[in-house]
Structures are given as structure tokens and as C-alpha cells.
Write an enzyme that holds these catalytic residues in place. Structure first.
Site, PDB file in Angstrom:
ATOM      1  N   GLY A 137       0.955  -1.227  -0.185  1.00  0.00           N
ATOM      2  CA  GLY A 137       0.383  -0.277  -0.244  1.00  0.00           C
ATOM      3  C   GLY A 137       0.762   1.522   0.562  1.00  0.00           C
ATOM      4  O   GLY A 137       1.418   1.521  -0.803  1.00  0.00           O
ATOM      5  N   GLY A 138       0.415   1.708   1.093  1.00  0.00           N
ATOM      6  CA  GLY A 138       1.214   3.372   1.480  1.00  0.00           C
ATOM      7  C   GLY A 138       2.827   3.276   1.549  1.00  0.00           C
ATOM      8  O   GLY A 138       3.606   4.014   1.062  1.00  0.00           O
TER       9      GLY A 138
ATOM     10  N   GLY B 121      14.389   8.528 -36.084  1.00  0.00           N
ATOM     11  CA  GLY B 121      14.021   9.443 -34.754  1.00  0.00           C
ATOM     12  C   GLY B 121      14.808   9.573 -34.017  1.00  0.00           C
ATOM     13  O   GLY B 121      15.096   9.992 -32.755  1.00  0.00           O
ATOM     14  N   ALA B 122      15.329   7.799 -33.860  1.00  0.00           N
ATOM     15  CA  ALA B 122      16.115   7.473 -32.874  1.00  0.00           C
ATOM     16  C   ALA B 122      17.072   8.064 -32.871  1.00  0.00           C
ATOM     17  O   ALA B 122      17.755   8.522 -31.580  1.00  0.00           O
ATOM     18  CB  ALA B 122      15.996   5.862 -32.733  1.00  0.00           C
TER      19      ALA B 122
END
Length: 514
Positions: A169-170, A404-405
């Protein structure tokens, strides 16, 4: 006064001793150290100063009023690591299973506030079972205060979370907000809902380690940056990481004397990297040949292995290195590699660590899964991180840099201060074979011998657009260098850039792709 001092001494002894010898033995039987033993390993000997040692909770109901141990299950304070101030809090699993209640949370809030005010790193030694159920919403509010402080301190001081037990959890969300997460195999776990809840809701059977163990988070989820076999090694590596980080974002990382000559020739580099762009090699060997004494600390070593993110030193100065890894997926960029490198670049930028990028990238990984998984927005995270970074940035193209890389991996066009390349570099929109198939499609299809025509067109495309000096002729790289001189070139360039100053536009913050 004598009586009062004796009483104080007895209370302190009780607080330090903990609930009972039996509880300590149970902790050791699980292969785990106590909170104070861990702090002793983390900090310089005799440097720890404890805060709120005598704090106790004020909760009532469910038998809590009869069980009010000192420290309330968390040890907080500060000390030094290699002489530099570090704040720390450590859950004491022997008390309420390390669960967080109101007093427990208030102690943590105080030490986090002190760390931020003092401008010093914060290390949390986590071994707690989440919110203390008996205290209800007060415990939940305590976690809210921790999350708020994690966020406020982000990018201001280094925050390191060390997972040393089952954290749910937290207790798992706070580490997720910090800069680095360390885990220990077999004894530490992280999950939002444990195996019992998973079984009840979905019917799936799984163990704690199978659901959220160190290896799962180090290799599959990417939640853990480092995983080790025992607590002693883990805490030793935390100390080493702290030696590579500044105390806060207003300082530079600590430098150290370097006996490795700055002009040491890397004669082995030419042999390490095959000229044939289709042959793999281990980029780690390249990094080890370049950096001081071959020593570096790789972040997320087992997750997204097609890219390497590591901290090292060049001439005693800390640098962050981002490098494609041709040994895995040919070094392509995919969703996980983009996320891993983007976070690392952002970390380097906020803590004034220069970035060296080593390129050998054939492009982004194609495929339906990647496109449907959001490679566009995930790849944009890396692009955004580089474009937003103001620290010194140097890129070096070893072999391929396609499409693009090439742009995303800190090209000159997105703000790299200096860009170098080896004579084996190939910078292009795509590989020669693919380019020839597109550009010369009609000629190849109409030829008497299509394969011979394709080979001739590939050779022509390479000679015209992919020769090693094409980008240099157009000013897109600053120099083509001898691989053996790489270390010297990087060190001299970083020395020149050490006083670099760059301002971002006035704004609350950017809105990076998610």
C-alpha cells in the site's frame, strides 16, 4: 538531578533495546537486521543523532492504550556518509510490524522537513506493513503527508528508498516517488495489494516474491533500480550511490582525485566495436574502457536491457552515461528503454550531473504491440527529457544512428552541446538497404537482375549519404575522432562545459508526455 538522569538513561536503554529479545531474534531468523543495525551499516560509525526517540502514540481502542512502545516503530535522525550529512528513517518491524500510525508518521514528516531545510539526502529504510489499521484514517493521513513531502523534495535533494521487508500500500507508494529504489532478494517485497487480496479478488495464486519480490521489480516492472542478495551489500551500495550524488540541487556532485590519466588512450576500443553494423557487442565494455578505472554504477541493470543508464566518473568528475546496448534487441529504442532513459536524464539534470550519450541505434522498435502500447508518447518522454536538460550534454556516435532514434538520443538539433562521431558512424533516415528499397523501387523492380541492382543501389546510397563525414560536412557533428582518443576528448570537453549556464523559460513546470 541524579535520579532524573538515571531515569532518562533507563528510558533510552529501553527505547534502543526495543520490545524484547524474542522480537529481535525473530527478525534475525528471517534474515533481516534490526532498524538500528541497518542505520549503523549505512552511516559513518558514531555519527548518528536520533530525533524523537521517546515519542509514543496517543491512540486508544483495540488495546493500543496498553501498548505504547518508545519510538512508535520508526527510528529517525541524521548522521554522515563519508563525512557528508544524510538524514534517515528506519521502520522497526519488531514494533507493530513497522506499520504507520499518527505518531510514527509525524516523526517521518519531521525528518523529511529537516532534510529539505538542511539540503541533505534522505534515505528511508523500509520494513513496514503499511497503515496501522487500528488508527484508521489518521494513519492514512500520515501517508498523505509523506507523499506530499516526497513530491516537494523531488529534484531538490536526493531521495533513496531501501526496501528491506514486505511493504504494501502506502509503504510502496512513497518509494515510487523517490529517486532510487533498492531491494534485497527473498526478504523484501513491494505491492499495492498482497497475495491474499489478489487471491480473493481474482482467484490467482501467487507468492509474495512472485508478486512483488526484488527480481520481479528489478527485471519486469522496473520499480526497483537495484537488487542485491543481502542487506550488508545493499547498504554498502547505497553509500556508494550517495558518493556520486550532490547533497542538493544547488551543489555539484562530489569530485575525487583521479589517478587514471585523462589522456589514457583507449586502444582497445577500435577492436571492441565491429565495423559491421549488424554485429553485436557489449556496450558495457566500451564504457569501462572510457571511464575512470573502468568503474561505473548501472541503474536499472536488468530492466530494459537494450539501453544502459549508468553513473561513472571522468577525471574524477561524476557523469551520467546513456548508451544503446547492441547485445539486446540490437540496441533499438522501445517503450521501456525510452522510459528508463528519460527518467535517468531527468535525474542527472536536476542534480547537475553532465550527460554523455553513446549512440549505436537502428531506430525505434516496430510492431503492433509497441504502437498500441503508446511508443509515440513514451518515446516522446525521452525526447522531452533531453530537450529540457540544461546540464552539459555530449553525444558520441559509434556506429548506427538512424531515423527518429538518432534525433531523440541527444542529437545536436535538440540541444547537445557537442557531438562527436567515430569513423564507423552511419547517420541516416534509415539503413541503406531499406532506403534503397524505397528510393530505387522502380529501378530494382524493372532490372533484369533485381538483386544485383539492389546491391548497386545500396552501395550508391551509402557512398552518397552515409559516408562517415556526411554529417560533419554539414555541421551536424563537431568532429570525427579516433576511438582511442575518446576518453581525452570527453574529459577536455566536459572541463570546458563545467561553467555552462542555461535558463529555461519562466513557467510553473512543463507538461511532459505521459
Amino acid at each position: 538531578m541524579t535520579e532524573r538522569l538515571a531515569e532518562l538513561s533507563a528510558l533510552r536503554e529501553q527505547a534502543v533495546r526495543g520490545p524484547s529479545e524474542r522480537a529481535t531474534e525473530a527478525q534475525h531468523a528471517k534474515g533481516k537486521l534490526t532498524a538500528r543495525e541497518r542505520i549503523e551499516l549505512l552511516l559513518d560509525p558514531g555519527s548518528f543523532t536520533e530525533v524523537e526517540q521517546l515519542r509514543r502514540h496517543r491512540a486508544t481502542g483495540f488495546g493500543l492504550e496498553a501498548n505504547r512502545p518508545y519510538t512508535d516503530g520508526v527510528v529517525t535522525g541524521w548522521g554522515t556518509v563519508d563525512g557528508r550529512t544524510v538524514f534517515v528513517y528506519a521502520h522497526d518491524f519488531r514494533i507493530f510490524g513497522g506499520a504507520l500510525g499518527e505518531a510514527h508518521a509525524t516523526k517521518i514528516h519531521k525528518i523529511m522537513d529537516l532534510a529539505l531545510a538542511a539540503g541533505a539526502p534522505l534515505v528511508s529504510l523500509n520494513d513496514g506493513a503499511g497503515a496501522r489499521i487500528q488508527e484508521g484514517v489518521s494513519a492514512l493521513a500520515g501517508y498523505g503527508g509523506i507523499f506530499q513531502r516526497n513530491t516537494r523534495a523531488s529534484g531538490v535533494i536526493p531521495q533513496i528508498s531501501v526496501m528491506l521487508g514486505p511493504c504494501a500500500g502506502g509503504a510502496a507508494y512513497s518509494p515510487a516517488l523517490t529517486d532510487f529504489v533498492f531491494m534485497v532478494r527473498e526478504t523484501s517485497q513491494m505491492f499495492i495489494t498482497g497475495p491474499d487480496v489478489v487471491r480473493a479478488v481474482t482467484g490467482e495464486e501467487i507468492t509474495q516474491n512472485g508478486l512483488g519480490g526484488a527480481d520481479v521489480h528489478a527485471a519486469t516492472s522496473g520499480v526497483a533500480h537495484f537488487a542485491y542478495d543481502d542487506e550488508e551489500t545493499c547498504l554498502s551500495e547505497v553509500r556508494y550511490l550517495l558518493s556520486l550524488l550532490p547533497s542538493n540541487n544547488r551543489e555539484n556532485p562530489p569530485s575525487v582525485p583521479c589517478e587514471d590519466p585523462a589522456d589514457r588512450a583507449g586502444d582497445a576500443l577500435a577492436a571492441l566495436v565491429p565495423a559491421d553494423g549488424n554485429r553485436p557487442y557489449d556496450m558495457r565494455e566500451v564504457i569501462e574502457e572510457i571511464v575512470d578505472d573502468g568503474d561505473h554504477m548501472e541503474v536499472h541493470e536488468r530492466w530494459a536491457r537494450n539501453i544502459i543508464c549508468t553513473l561513472a566518473r571522468l577525471d574524477g568528475q561524476v557523469v551520467g552515461i546513456v548508451a544503446n546496448q547492441p547485445q539486446f534487441l540490437a540496441g533499438v529504442l522501445d517503450i521501456e528503454a525510452s522510459e528508463k532513459a528519460a527518467r535517468f536524464v531527468q535525474m542527472c539534470d536536476v542534480f547537475n550531473i553532465p550527460i554523455v550519450t553513446l549512440l549505436d541505434v537502428p531506430g525505434f522498435l516496430p510492431g503492433v504491440d509497441q504502437e498500441h502500447g503508446g511508443i509515440i508518447r513514451h518515446g516522446a518522454k525521452l525526447l522531452y527529457a533531453y530537450c529540457n536538460a540544461t546540464v552539459p550534454r555530449i553525444s558520441l556516435i559509434l556506429r548506427k544512428a538512424y531515423g527518429g532514434a538518432y534525433i531523440v538520443m541527444d542529437s545536436q538539433s535538440i540541444g547537445a552541446d557537442l557531438t562527436y562521431a567515430w569513423p564507423t558512424n552511419e547517420i541516416a533516415v534509415m539503413g541503406a538497404e531499406g532506403a534503397a528499397n524505397v528510393i530505387f523501387r522502380k529501378q530494382i523492380a524493372g532490372a533484369d537482375d533485381p538483386e544485383a541492382m539492389r546491391a548497386r543501389m545500396v552501395k550508391e546510397y551509402k557512398s552518397e549519404l552515409m559516408h562517415p563525414y556526411y554529417a560533419a560536412e554539414r555541421g551536424l557533428i563537431d568532429d570525427v575522432i579516433d576511438p582511442a582518443g575518446t576518453r581525452e576528448v570527453l574529459i577536455s570537453s566536459l572541463a570546458m562545459l563545467r561553467t555552462k549556464h542555461a535558463d529555461l523559460p519562466s513557467r510553473k513546470h512543463g507538461n511532459p508526455p505521459q
